[in-house]
Write an enzyme that holds these catalytic residues in place. Structure first.
Site, PDB file in Angstrom:
ATOM      1  CG  ASP A  48      -1.806   1.214   1.327  1.00 50.19           C
ATOM      2  OD1 ASP A  48      -1.726   2.096   0.444  1.00 50.19           O
ATOM      3  OD2 ASP A  48      -2.595   1.289   2.277  1.00 50.19           O
ATOM      4  CB  VAL A  49       1.999   3.592  -2.668  1.00 47.31           C
ATOM      5  CG1 VAL A  49       2.508   2.534  -3.625  1.00 47.31           C
ATOM      6  CG2 VAL A  49       0.664   4.161  -3.110  1.00 47.31           C
ATOM      7  CE1 TYR A 140      -6.718  10.796 -10.517  1.00 45.76           C
ATOM      8  CE2 TYR A 140      -6.950  12.628 -12.062  1.00 45.76           C
ATOM      9  CZ  TYR A 140      -6.419  11.393 -11.737  1.00 45.76           C
ATOM     10  OH  TYR A 140      -5.575  10.762 -12.628  1.00 45.76           O
ATOM     11  CE  LYS A 144      -2.915  11.362 -10.761  1.00 49.41           C
ATOM     12  NZ  LYS A 144      -1.788  10.384 -10.748  1.00 49.41           N
ATOM     13  CB  THR A 175      -6.105   2.689 -17.820  1.00 44.61           C
ATOM     14  OG1 THR A 175      -6.820   3.608 -16.979  1.00 44.61           O
ATOM     15  CG2 THR A 175      -4.932   3.398 -18.468  1.00 44.61           C
TER      16      THR A 175
END
Length: 231
Positions: A48-49, A140, A144, A175
């Site tokens: 889990d980053v 988001y 980012k 994706t």
């Protein structure tokens, strides 16, 4: 670069998996970090980053078993469209912890070794939404956008140590993160793009590989393979 070990987060699918494939094709030994098995990587570790302890342990394991890490691509993340009034505290925290926290955690773990060796390359995957914003994408885009600030600050700090830090800011990419009902797949939206199509994960991967290998003159740059979504 003498080190040919590359660490890729988010390596199980999408852009991360494409980066693993591209770097492997170029002769790199790859370590893939993801919550799910990264089948294409030479060495896959479930991580889990957002958890700095897990990332630190994974980096130590990679360098012990594969050798010094010469390149990092931070591609782990997730996406959700939520109107700003509906974003919960948990959603806000999770978005920041995975995207911004994930990059910070992996950088903090690999930078000491890269500094000792006097070389290294780090590439972060951000988004064109960090540059242009988007309806329903506040958390988001904020996460980012913060990545871009971190990348540029680290680039200034680490360049004297021989470590280059850059970013790629893809547009909507074909994706699994983009569901079939996503507005980014709507033909009406695609018709507004100069290229009239989504970017592919492979195109983003080639851009990341360029920043690692050929783009030795790039430092603190944000390259946008985004089909013209932001010009």
């Amino acid at each position: 670069m003498r080190e040919r070990v590359a660490l890729v987060t988010g390596a199980a699918s999408g852009i991360g998996a494409a980066v693993v494939a591209e770097l492997s094709r170029r002769g790199w030994v790859t370590a893939g970090l993801d919550l799910r098995p990264a089948a294409g990587a030479d060495h896959a570790i479930g991580v889990d980053v957002a958890d700095p302890a897990q990332v630190g342990a994974a980096v130590q394991r990679v360098e012990r078993e594969l050798g010094p890490i010469g390149a990092v691509v931070s591609a782990a993340g997730h996406y959700a469209m939520v109107p700003v009034a509906d974003i919960t505290r948990a959603q806000w925290r999770h978005m920041l912890h995975v995207h911004l926290g994930g990059l910070f955690n992996v950088c903090r773990a690999v930078v000491p070794g890269m500094t000792e060796r006097g070389r290294g390359a780090i590439v972060a995957v951000t988004s064109e939404l960090a540059i242009g914003g988007g309806d329903g994408d506040a958390h988001y885009a904020a996460a980012k956008g913060a990545i871009i600030g971190l990348v540029r600050s680290l680039a200034v700090e680490l360049a004297p140590e021989g470590i280059r830090v850059n970013a790629v800011a893809p547009g909507p990419t074909d994706t699994p993160l983009l569901e079939s009902s996503s507005p980014w797949r709507d033909p009406a939206y695609l018709a507004t793009l100069p290229a009239r199509r989504l970017v592919t994960p492979e195109e983003v991967a080639v851009t990341a590989a360029f920043l690692i290998e050929e783009g030795t003159f790039c430092c603190g740059e944000v390259i946008s393979p985004n089909a013209g979504a932001v010009i």
